[in-house]
Design a protein around this motif. Structure first.
Motif, PDB file in Angstrom:
ATOM      1  N   VAL A 112      94.591  25.497  22.165  1.00  0.00           N
ATOM      2  CA  VAL A 112      94.320  24.054  23.016  1.00  0.00           C
ATOM      3  C   VAL A 112      93.192  23.368  22.397  1.00  0.00           C
ATOM      4  N   ILE A 113      92.997  22.022  22.676  1.00  0.00           N
ATOM      5  CA  ILE A 113      91.870  21.274  22.379  1.00  0.00           C
ATOM      6  C   ILE A 113      91.405  20.892  23.550  1.00  0.00           C
ATOM      7  N   GLN A 114      90.389  20.953  23.971  1.00  0.00           N
ATOM      8  CA  GLN A 114      89.447  20.559  25.277  1.00  0.00           C
ATOM      9  C   GLN A 114      88.636  19.524  24.688  1.00  0.00           C
TER      10      GLN A 114
ATOM     11  N   GLU B  80      88.448  14.955  34.845  1.00  0.00           N
ATOM     12  CA  GLU B  80      87.590  15.901  34.281  1.00  0.00           C
ATOM     13  C   GLU B  80      88.279  16.961  33.318  1.00  0.00           C
ATOM     14  N   ILE B  81      89.164  17.686  33.596  1.00  0.00           N
ATOM     15  CA  ILE B  81      89.764  18.674  32.698  1.00  0.00           C
ATOM     16  C   ILE B  81      90.865  17.590  31.801  1.00  0.00           C
ATOM     17  N   ASP B  82      90.801  17.720  30.399  1.00  0.00           N
ATOM     18  CA  ASP B  82      91.315  17.082  29.569  1.00  0.00           C
ATOM     19  C   ASP B  82      91.706  17.791  28.245  1.00  0.00           C
TER      20      ASP B  82
ATOM     21  N   LEU C 274      99.976  17.940  27.775  1.00  0.00           N
ATOM     22  CA  LEU C 274      98.940  17.289  28.136  1.00  0.00           C
ATOM     23  C   LEU C 274      98.436  17.536  29.583  1.00  0.00           C
ATOM     24  N   VAL C 275      97.132  17.484  29.662  1.00  0.00           N
ATOM     25  CA  VAL C 275      96.410  17.704  30.966  1.00  0.00           C
ATOM     26  C   VAL C 275      95.386  16.638  30.981  1.00  0.00           C
TER      27      VAL C 275
END
Length: 353
Positions: A258-260, A100-102, A95-96
Motif C-alpha cells: 500500500v501507498i497511503q 480522507e483515505i487515499d 485505488l481508494v
C-alpha cells in the motif's frame, strides 16, 4: 529476548504479557519474529485468521464507516481517519480515492489476514483488521473507532473467516526485495535524457526499472539541477514552514502492499525523542528522523511543468517518506511550495566545510 531460534506461541504470549507497554512491532523485533507471527500466536484467543484478498476487502471496506487506516514501513507510520470511499479495484493495482483515505493498493503483496479484538487497560475492546505480506511484514491495518459500524465488522469477519486456527506463522524463505538496484555504473547521459522527457511523476519508477538502477543511484548521478541533497533537518523545517502558511501538502508513506497519502495542510507538529509527529484531527504521522540517511529535493518534469518533491531515504537507500505540494492534475505546482523547498538548507559537502 527469548533464547531460541523460534519462540513458541506460548512463549510469545508470555513475553507480550510481561511487556504490556511495548509496541507490537518492538515486541516482534525483540523476539526476532515477524509481526504476523506475534498476531498469529493469539489465534483462538484475540485473533482470527481471515482471507487477505485485498480487492475482496476493499469491496466491503466502506461498510465499516469511519475507521483509522494505517500504513507503515520501518521508519514511518501514516494514519488517516475516514471512510474507504470511491474504491476502484484491479488485479495489479487498486485505488481508494476517498476525501480522507487515499490509497494505492498492490493486491499481490496481501497474503495473510487477521481480525484482532483486544481489551485495553481501560476495559475497552479494540478491533482491527490486519494484513501482512508473505514474510509477515504488515502491509495495511484498519482500526475501528467509536463511530465504526460493529455489525458490518462482524459480518466481514464472519464472511472472511478461515478454518486455519494455527498459532504458528512461518514466513516465506528469503528476504523481501528492496527498492534499490545492484550497484552498477550509471549511464548519466541516458538517465538525464529519460528524466527530462518525463511527462508524469508516475513514470519515474518505470524509468528506474527500465534503466536497472535504484532511486539513490539516480539521485546521486542525475545532476543538481534535477536533484540536490538537503540537510536531514529539512523535513521538520518544511513541515513547520508549510504549517505556518497553511500550505496544503501531500505526504506519501508506503509498505510492500500500500501507498497511503495525506493531502491537505498540517498543523500540530511535535517531536518526541527521534520521532517527528503530526497529530491533526484526521491525520497522524510518526517519523523516525534518526533513520533518515539522505534527504533530497527532486525536480520531475510533467505535462504541467516540473514538480518538486522531498524524498527521504534510509541507510539501505529505501524510500522512507515522500512529500509534494498539493496540486490538481492539469495545474502547475504551487509557487509557495516550490519556493519553500528551494529555500531548505542544502547538505554541505566535507570539501566545502
Amino acid at each position: 529476548m527469548i533464547d531460541s531460534t523460534r519462540p513458541t506461541p506460548t512463549e510469545i504470549r508470555a513475553y507480550r504479557a510481561a511487556h504490556p507497554t511495548l509496541r507490537e512491532r518492538d515486541i516482534a523485533a525483540q523476539l526476532g519474529i515477524s509481526e504476523a507471527a506475534l498476531v498469529a500466536a493469539e489465534c483462538g484467543l484475540t485473533a482470527i485468521r481471515v482471507d487477505a484478498d485485498a480487492n475482496r476487502f476493499l469491496a466491503r471496506a466502506e461498510e465499516l464507516g469511519e475507521v483509522m487506516a494505517l500504513t507503515r514501513n520501518e521508519s514511518a507510520v501514516h494514519e488517516k481517519i475516514g471512510v474507504y470511499e470511491n474504491v476502484k479495484t484491479a488485479p495489479a493495482a487498486s485505488l481508494v480515492l476517498g476525501s480522507e483515505i487515499d490509497l494505492r493498493v498492490f493486491p499481490s503483496a496481501w497474503v495473510h489476514g487477521f481480525a484482532v479484538s483486544k481489551t485495553d487497560a481501560n476495559g475497552e475492546v479494540r478491533r482491527s483488521l490486519q494484513f501482512f505480506d508473505k514474510w509477515g511484514n504488515a502491509v495495511h491495518k484498519v482500526h475501528l473507532r467509536a463511530k465504526s459500524d460493529l455489525e458490518a465488522y462482524d459480518g466481514i469477519v464472519a464472511d472472511f473467516r478461515l478454518e486455519d486456527k494455527s498459532q504458528e506463522f512461518v514466513a516465506e524463505v528469503g528476504a523481501p526485495a528492496g527498492d534499490g538496484a545492484p550497484a552498477i555504473a550509471v549511464d548519466t547521459e541516458a538517465l538525464r535524457e529519460r528524466w527530462t522527457k518525463l511527462t508524469d511523476t508516475h513514470q519515474f519508477h518505470g524509468m528506474l526499472r527500465n534503466l536497472k538502477i535504484g532511486r539513490r543511484q539516480a539521485l546521486h548521478a542525475v545532476g543538481d539541477d534535477l536533484a540536490w541533497q538537503l540537510d536531514a533537518s529539512g523535513i521538520e523545517g518544511m513541515m513547520r514552514a508549510s504549517a505556518a502558511i497553511e500550505l496544503p501538502i501531500m505526504c506519501f508513506v508506503g509498505s510492500a502492499g500500500v501507498i497511503q497519502i495525506h493531502s491537505g495542510p498540517i498543523a500540530n507538529i511535535a517531536t518526541m525523542g527521534p520521532w517527528l509527529n503530526v497529530m491533526d484531527p484526521t491525520f497522524h504521522l510518526h517519523l523516525r528522523t534518526d533513520h533518515i540517511a539522505e534527504l533530497w529535493a527532486v525536480r520531475k518534469p510533467t505535462a504541467d511543468g516540473h514538480v518538486t518533491s522531498l524524498e527521504a531515504l534510509d541507510v539501505k537507500g529505501e524510500l522512507v517518506i515522500q512529500f509534494f505540494g498539493k496540486r490538481k492534475e492539469g495545474l502547475a505546482e504551487r509557487p509557495e511550495w516550490r519556493s519553500l523547498v528551494e529555500a531548505l538548507p542544502r547538505l554541505h559537502s566535507i570539501a566545502a566545510a
